[in-house]
Design a protein around this motif. Structure first.
Motif, PDB file in Angstrom:
ATOM      1  N   GLU A  32      31.246  68.933  19.671  1.00  0.00           N
ATOM      2  CA  GLU A  32      30.904  67.722  18.925  1.00  0.00           C
ATOM      3  C   GLU A  32      31.999  67.333  17.935  1.00  0.00           C
ATOM      4  O   GLU A  32      32.290  66.148  17.753  1.00  0.00           O
ATOM      5  CB  GLU A  32      29.574  67.898  18.170  1.00  0.00           C
ATOM      6  N   ASP A  33      32.602  68.330  17.289  1.00  0.00           N
ATOM      7  CA  ASP A  33      33.665  68.051  16.317  1.00  0.00           C
ATOM      8  C   ASP A  33      34.902  67.486  17.003  1.00  0.00           C
ATOM      9  O   ASP A  33      35.519  66.539  16.521  1.00  0.00           O
ATOM     10  CB  ASP A  33      34.038  69.319  15.542  1.00  0.00           C
ATOM     11  N   VAL A  34      35.262  68.068  18.151  1.00  0.00           N
ATOM     12  CA  VAL A  34      36.426  67.582  18.901  1.00  0.00           C
ATOM     13  C   VAL A  34      36.152  66.170  19.415  1.00  0.00           C
ATOM     14  O   VAL A  34      37.023  65.299  19.367  1.00  0.00           O
ATOM     15  CB  VAL A  34      36.800  68.547  20.051  1.00  0.00           C
ATOM     16  N   ALA A  35      34.930  65.914  19.870  1.00  0.00           N
ATOM     17  CA  ALA A  35      34.569  64.571  20.342  1.00  0.00           C
ATOM     18  C   ALA A  35      34.721  63.553  19.222  1.00  0.00           C
ATOM     19  O   ALA A  35      35.300  62.477  19.425  1.00  0.00           O
ATOM     20  CB  ALA A  35      33.144  64.563  20.887  1.00  0.00           C
ATOM     21  N   ARG A  36      34.189  63.872  18.043  1.00  0.00           N
ATOM     22  CA  ARG A  36      34.279  62.936  16.911  1.00  0.00           C
ATOM     23  C   ARG A  36      35.730  62.666  16.525  1.00  0.00           C
ATOM     24  O   ARG A  36      36.080  61.556  16.136  1.00  0.00           O
ATOM     25  CB  ARG A  36      33.524  63.489  15.705  1.00  0.00           C
ATOM     26  N   GLU A  37      36.569  63.691  16.650  1.00  0.00           N
ATOM     27  CA  GLU A  37      37.958  63.578  16.228  1.00  0.00           C
ATOM     28  C   GLU A  37      38.845  62.888  17.266  1.00  0.00           C
ATOM     29  O   GLU A  37      39.728  62.107  16.911  1.00  0.00           O
ATOM     30  CB  GLU A  37      38.487  64.996  15.958  1.00  0.00           C
ATOM     31  N   LYS A  38      38.613  63.160  18.570  1.00  0.00           N
ATOM     32  CA  LYS A  38      39.596  62.743  19.579  1.00  0.00           C
ATOM     33  C   LYS A  38      39.110  61.753  20.622  1.00  0.00           C
ATOM     34  O   LYS A  38      39.927  61.096  21.257  1.00  0.00           O
ATOM     35  CB  LYS A  38      40.116  63.980  20.310  1.00  0.00           C
ATOM     36  N   SER A  39      37.803  61.647  20.846  1.00  0.00           N
ATOM     37  CA  SER A  39      37.318  60.813  21.951  1.00  0.00           C
ATOM     38  C   SER A  39      37.550  59.330  21.686  1.00  0.00           C
ATOM     39  O   SER A  39      37.415  58.856  20.558  1.00  0.00           O
ATOM     40  CB  SER A  39      35.829  61.063  22.199  1.00  0.00           C
ATOM     41  N   LEU A  40      37.857  58.593  22.756  1.00  0.00           N
ATOM     42  CA  LEU A  40      38.039  57.146  22.679  1.00  0.00           C
ATOM     43  C   LEU A  40      36.737  56.397  22.967  1.00  0.00           C
ATOM     44  O   LEU A  40      36.676  55.183  22.802  1.00  0.00           O
ATOM     45  CB  LEU A  40      39.100  56.706  23.705  1.00  0.00           C
ATOM     46  N   CYS A  41      35.714  57.110  23.407  1.00  0.00           N
ATOM     47  CA  CYS A  41      34.435  56.503  23.773  1.00  0.00           C
ATOM     48  C   CYS A  41      33.580  56.262  22.525  1.00  0.00           C
ATOM     49  O   CYS A  41      33.608  57.066  21.600  1.00  0.00           O
ATOM     50  CB  CYS A  41      33.690  57.438  24.730  1.00  0.00           C
ATOM     51  N   PRO A  42      32.803  55.167  22.504  1.00  0.00           N
ATOM     52  CA  PRO A  42      31.888  54.943  21.376  1.00  0.00           C
ATOM     53  C   PRO A  42      30.904  56.099  21.152  1.00  0.00           C
ATOM     54  O   PRO A  42      30.404  56.275  20.045  1.00  0.00           O
ATOM     55  CB  PRO A  42      31.141  53.664  21.764  1.00  0.00           C
ATOM     56  N   SER A  43      30.664  56.918  22.193  1.00  0.00           N
ATOM     57  CA  SER A  43      29.771  58.076  22.030  1.00  0.00           C
ATOM     58  C   SER A  43      30.335  59.103  21.052  1.00  0.00           C
ATOM     59  O   SER A  43      29.625  60.029  20.649  1.00  0.00           O
ATOM     60  CB  SER A  43      29.509  58.747  23.386  1.00  0.00           C
ATOM     61  N   ARG A  44      31.573  58.930  20.649  1.00  0.00           N
ATOM     62  CA  ARG A  44      32.204  59.876  19.705  1.00  0.00           C
ATOM     63  C   ARG A  44      31.387  60.025  18.434  1.00  0.00           C
ATOM     64  O   ARG A  44      31.304  61.091  17.856  1.00  0.00           O
ATOM     65  CB  ARG A  44      33.641  59.458  19.381  1.00  0.00           C
ATOM     66  N   LYS A  45      30.754  58.924  17.984  1.00  0.00           N
ATOM     67  CA  LYS A  45      29.978  58.985  16.741  1.00  0.00           C
ATOM     68  C   LYS A  45      28.776  59.907  16.877  1.00  0.00           C
ATOM     69  O   LYS A  45      28.260  60.405  15.886  1.00  0.00           O
ATOM     70  CB  LYS A  45      29.579  57.589  16.274  1.00  0.00           C
ATOM     71  N   ASN A  46      28.336  60.163  18.106  1.00  0.00           N
ATOM     72  CA  ASN A  46      27.229  61.090  18.375  1.00  0.00           C
ATOM     73  C   ASN A  46      27.731  62.418  18.934  1.00  0.00           C
ATOM     74  O   ASN A  46      27.005  63.100  19.661  1.00  0.00           O
ATOM     75  CB  ASN A  46      26.250  60.463  19.375  1.00  0.00           C
ATOM     76  N   GLY A  47      28.969  62.755  18.643  1.00  0.00           N
ATOM     77  CA  GLY A  47      29.533  64.004  19.139  1.00  0.00           C
ATOM     78  C   GLY A  47      29.747  64.003  20.640  1.00  0.00           C
ATOM     79  O   GLY A  47      29.813  65.046  21.270  1.00  0.00           O
ATOM     80  N   GLY A  48      29.860  62.803  21.218  1.00  0.00           N
ATOM     81  CA  GLY A  48      30.111  62.678  22.656  1.00  0.00           C
ATOM     82  C   GLY A  48      28.851  62.591  23.498  1.00  0.00           C
ATOM     83  O   GLY A  48      28.931  62.480  24.720  1.00  0.00           O
ATOM     84  N   ASP A  49      27.690  62.628  22.861  1.00  0.00           N
ATOM     85  CA  ASP A  49      26.415  62.641  23.592  1.00  0.00           C
ATOM     86  C   ASP A  49      26.206  61.348  24.374  1.00  0.00           C
ATOM     87  O   ASP A  49      26.199  60.264  23.811  1.00  0.00           O
ATOM     88  CB  ASP A  49      25.264  62.846  22.605  1.00  0.00           C
ATOM     89  N   LEU A  50      25.999  61.492  25.688  1.00  0.00           N
ATOM     90  CA  LEU A  50      25.740  60.340  26.564  1.00  0.00           C
ATOM     91  C   LEU A  50      24.258  60.198  26.892  1.00  0.00           C
ATOM     92  O   LEU A  50      23.864  59.250  27.554  1.00  0.00           O
ATOM     93  CB  LEU A  50      26.522  60.495  27.874  1.00  0.00           C
ATOM     94  N   GLY A  51      23.445  61.160  26.485  1.00  0.00           N
ATOM     95  CA  GLY A  51      22.023  61.113  26.803  1.00  0.00           C
ATOM     96  C   GLY A  51      21.770  61.483  28.256  1.00  0.00           C
ATOM     97  O   GLY A  51      22.605  62.097  28.916  1.00  0.00           O
ATOM     98  N   TRP A  52      20.602  61.079  28.762  1.00  0.00           N
ATOM     99  CA  TRP A  52      20.174  61.415  30.120  1.00  0.00           C
ATOM    100  C   TRP A  52      20.642  60.361  31.109  1.00  0.00           C
ATOM    101  O   TRP A  52      20.607  59.165  30.813  1.00  0.00           O
ATOM    102  CB  TRP A  52      18.649  61.512  30.172  1.00  0.00           C
ATOM    103  N   PHE A  53      21.061  60.817  32.289  1.00  0.00           N
ATOM    104  CA  PHE A  53      21.402  59.895  33.377  1.00  0.00           C
ATOM    105  C   PHE A  53      21.165  60.579  34.712  1.00  0.00           C
ATOM    106  O   PHE A  53      21.150  61.801  34.813  1.00  0.00           O
ATOM    107  CB  PHE A  53      22.849  59.387  33.262  1.00  0.00           C
ATOM    108  N   GLY A  54      20.961  59.749  35.715  1.00  0.00           N
ATOM    109  CA  GLY A  54      20.769  60.238  37.080  1.00  0.00           C
ATOM    110  C   GLY A  54      21.946  59.846  37.946  1.00  0.00           C
ATOM    111  O   GLY A  54      22.887  59.198  37.494  1.00  0.00           O
ATOM    112  N   ARG A  55      21.880  60.227  39.200  1.00  0.00           N
ATOM    113  CA  ARG A  55      22.937  59.860  40.144  1.00  0.00           C
ATOM    114  C   ARG A  55      22.995  58.341  40.280  1.00  0.00           C
ATOM    115  O   ARG A  55      21.986  57.661  40.213  1.00  0.00           O
ATOM    116  CB  ARG A  55      22.692  60.515  41.490  1.00  0.00           C
ATOM    117  N   GLY A  56      24.220  57.829  40.425  1.00  0.00           N
ATOM    118  CA  GLY A  56      24.402  56.397  40.596  1.00  0.00           C
ATOM    119  C   GLY A  56      24.562  55.631  39.293  1.00  0.00           C
ATOM    120  O   GLY A  56      24.729  54.414  39.313  1.00  0.00           O
ATOM    121  N   GLN A  57      24.532  56.318  38.162  1.00  0.00           N
ATOM    122  CA  GLN A  57      24.648  55.634  36.872  1.00  0.00           C
ATOM    123  C   GLN A  57      26.033  55.760  36.240  1.00  0.00           C
ATOM    124  O   GLN A  57      26.347  55.022  35.308  1.00  0.00           O
ATOM    125  CB  GLN A  57      23.591  56.166  35.898  1.00  0.00           C
ATOM    126  N   MET A  58      26.831  56.700  36.728  1.00  0.00           N
ATOM    127  CA  MET A  58      28.176  56.907  36.191  1.00  0.00           C
ATOM    128  C   MET A  58      29.186  56.678  37.323  1.00  0.00           C
ATOM    129  O   MET A  58      28.825  56.708  38.491  1.00  0.00           O
ATOM    130  CB  MET A  58      28.334  58.346  35.666  1.00  0.00           C
TER     131      MET A  58
END
Length: 93
Positions: A32-58
């Motif tokens: 989570e700390d590395v995500a907040r520091e380095k990730s380019l995705c908006p999920s960085r504010k949540n420590g990189g958390d993308l939540g739940w997903f199924g096949r066909g969503q990513m």
């Protein structure tokens, strides 16, 4: 087989950056700390958390890598059209 995953990721621009991120999170740094520091995705504010997903969503490369992991595992860097991801599976159902 898993039907849904709860996952986190860290998105960076280059393979070299992704390799550093992978090393950091597999050698003691908190994901989570590395995500907040380095990730380019908006999920960085949540420590990189993308939540739940199924096949066909990513995008396919991300999905294939994520669904190949067991709960708690971290992927080696994965390239998609968005950049390079390091993925962690947080839960499976």
């Amino acid at each position: 087989m898993a039907t849904k995953l709860s996952s986190s990721h860290i998105l960076v621009k280059t393979e070299a950056e992704a390799n550093v991120v992978f090393f950091d999170v597999t050698h003691g740094k908190k994901f989570e700390d590395v995500a907040r520091e380095k990730s380019l995705c908006p999920s960085r504010k949540n420590g990189g958390d993308l939540g739940w997903f199924g096949r066909g969503q990513m995008v396919k490369e991300f999905e294939n890598a994520a669904f190949a992991l067991q709960k708690g595992e971290i992927s080696k860097p994965v390239k998609t059209q968005f950049g390079w991801h390091v993925i962690r599976v947080d839960d499976v159902k």
